[in-house]
Design a protein around this motif. Structure first.
Motif, PDB file in Angstrom:
ATOM      1  N   PRO A  52      -8.011  -1.188  36.311  1.00  0.00           N
ATOM      2  CA  PRO A  52      -6.591  -1.321  35.958  1.00  0.00           C
ATOM      3  C   PRO A  52      -5.663  -0.718  36.993  1.00  0.00           C
ATOM      4  CG  PRO A  52      -7.612   0.427  34.660  1.00  0.00           C
ATOM      5  CD  PRO A  52      -8.718  -0.255  35.413  1.00  0.00           C
ATOM      6  N   VAL A  53      -4.488  -1.326  37.137  1.00  0.00           N
ATOM      7  CA  VAL A  53      -3.401  -0.775  37.940  1.00  0.00           C
ATOM      8  C   VAL A  53      -2.147  -0.777  37.076  1.00  0.00           C
ATOM      9  CG1 VAL A  53      -4.367  -1.524  40.142  1.00  0.00           C
ATOM     10  CG2 VAL A  53      -2.805  -3.043  38.909  1.00  0.00           C
ATOM     11  N   SER A  54      -1.142  -0.055  37.507  1.00  0.00           N
ATOM     12  CA  SER A  54       0.091   0.039  36.736  1.00  0.00           C
ATOM     13  C   SER A  54       0.896  -1.252  36.862  1.00  0.00           C
ATOM     14  CB  SER A  54       0.933   1.208  37.230  1.00  0.00           C
ATOM     15  OG  SER A  54       1.380   0.966  38.557  1.00  0.00           O
ATOM     16  N   VAL A  55       1.802  -1.443  35.906  1.00  0.00           N
ATOM     17  CA  VAL A  55       2.704  -2.594  35.956  1.00  0.00           C
ATOM     18  C   VAL A  55       3.555  -2.539  37.221  1.00  0.00           C
ATOM     19  CG1 VAL A  55       4.662  -3.720  34.815  1.00  0.00           C
ATOM     20  CG2 VAL A  55       2.738  -2.874  33.454  1.00  0.00           C
ATOM     21  N   ALA A  56       3.982  -1.347  37.587  1.00  0.00           N
ATOM     22  CA  ALA A  56       4.819  -1.189  38.780  1.00  0.00           C
ATOM     23  C   ALA A  56       4.067  -1.629  40.038  1.00  0.00           C
ATOM     24  CB  ALA A  56       5.280   0.258  38.916  1.00  0.00           C
ATOM     25  N   TYR A  57       2.793  -1.223  40.139  1.00  0.00           N
ATOM     26  CA  TYR A  57       2.002  -1.621  41.306  1.00  0.00           C
ATOM     27  C   TYR A  57       1.786  -3.125  41.317  1.00  0.00           C
ATOM     28  CZ  TYR A  57      -1.895  -2.099  44.565  1.00  0.00           C
ATOM     29  OH  TYR A  57      -2.703  -2.489  45.612  1.00  0.00           O
ATOM     30  N   TYR A  58       1.484  -3.698  40.159  1.00  0.00           N
ATOM     31  CA  TYR A  58       1.251  -5.141  40.057  1.00  0.00           C
ATOM     32  C   TYR A  58       2.480  -5.928  40.496  1.00  0.00           C
ATOM     33  CZ  TYR A  58       0.295  -9.680  37.904  1.00  0.00           C
ATOM     34  OH  TYR A  58       0.116 -11.024  37.685  1.00  0.00           O
ATOM     35  N   GLN A  59       3.638  -5.497  40.044  1.00  0.00           N
ATOM     36  CA  GLN A  59       4.872  -6.195  40.424  1.00  0.00           C
ATOM     37  C   GLN A  59       5.155  -6.031  41.910  1.00  0.00           C
ATOM     38  OE1 GLN A  59       7.666  -4.450  37.646  1.00  0.00           O
ATOM     39  NE2 GLN A  59       7.233  -5.999  36.078  1.00  0.00           N
ATOM     40  N   GLU A  60       4.886  -4.839  42.438  1.00  0.00           N
ATOM     41  CA  GLU A  60       5.065  -4.597  43.871  1.00  0.00           C
ATOM     42  C   GLU A  60       4.094  -5.459  44.670  1.00  0.00           C
ATOM     43  OE1 GLU A  60       5.128  -0.792  46.985  1.00  0.00           O
ATOM     44  OE2 GLU A  60       4.223  -0.574  44.999  1.00  0.00           O
TER      45      GLU A  60
END
Length: 246
Positions: A51-59
């Motif tokens: 898993p990664v954070s939503v912020a990282y995914y959007q970035e």
């Protein structure tokens, strides 16, 4: 990534190192995921989930990332060496390190330049790296690859995102009306008796084609289709040739 929630189920596609996805459903120890790159969906075992954070995914989705250019290389994180293959994603690569969340991993080999437009010669050179890679239904790595996985990876390394399957890829580019007008880097598509697109390859010079059929190989291409000299017969019926401009 599998068609059903079983290790014995059909492989529908594969994820490469550095690639992001969304979890869209869960079933016991299985997760249905959708790739951020091409929207393809399939099931993975929860043990494969990172898993990664939503912020990282959007970035991650906001930029085009370099891709690994060598057949096999490693990224290093502390004392861990992670093997990666050609076409793997190098998130936020700065020339020395990639970044996954806050973790930096060292990568010291060749990488593509996503900001530079690829030439047909570069595309053909990348394609030749895959010669002799074994055929694998649903595969898209040097250790096993199918026809559309091959074309998707070659074009992806060169900065152009194709869909996953051949019948989807055929919607891209402009038609080349005669095989004699085809240029290296064009995509040739082949159909079955019902007219459905079932195969794709990359045109080379001298009316030849590189494609994944048993292995990534080079065969003769003419107005009828692909001629396999080893078997002395046509293996695929030509449907259409398309040209993608970078």
């Amino acid at each position: 990534m599998r068609a059903e929630t079983s290790d014995k189920a059909e492989i529908v596609t594969q994820m490469l190192f550095g690639e992001c996805y969304e979890v869209v459903a869960k079933d016991g120890n299985w997760m249905r995921v959708q790739l951020a790159t091409d929207g393809y969906q399939g099931w993975i075992d929860h043990k494969q989930h990172n898993p990664v954070s939503v912020a990282y995914y959007q970035e991650w989705r906001a930029v085009q990332h370099p891709r690994a250019m060598d057949l096999v290389q490693v990224v290093t994180h502390n004392d861990t060496r992670i093997p990666i293959g050609i076409g793997s994603y190098l998130p936020f690569f700065d020339g020395m390190n990639i970044r996954v969340e806050a973790d930096k991993m060292m990568y010291s080999s060749r990488a593509s330049n996503p900001s530079a437009a690829a030439t047909n010669a570069q595309l053909v050179k990348v394609a030749h790296n895959f010669i002799k890679a074994p055929y694998l239904w649903g595969g898209k790595s040097i250790f096993g690859i199918d026809c559309s996985g091959f074309t998707q990876q070659v074009f992806g390394v060169c900065g152009y995102q194709l869909p996953r399957d051949a019948y989807q890829q055929v919607s891209h580019g402009e038609e080349v009306h005669f095989v004699t007008q085809a240029q290296p880097g064009d995509l040739a598509y082949f159909s079955n008796d019902e007219g459905r697109i079932i195969h794709v390859g990359i045109v080379l010079e001298g009316q030849t084609i590189i494609h994944a059929h048993g292995e990534v190989r080079i065969d003769t291409l003419d107005h009828n289709g692909i001629y396999n000299a080893d078997r002395k017969r046509y293996s695929h019926n030509l449907r259409i040739i398309k040209r993608i401009t970078f």
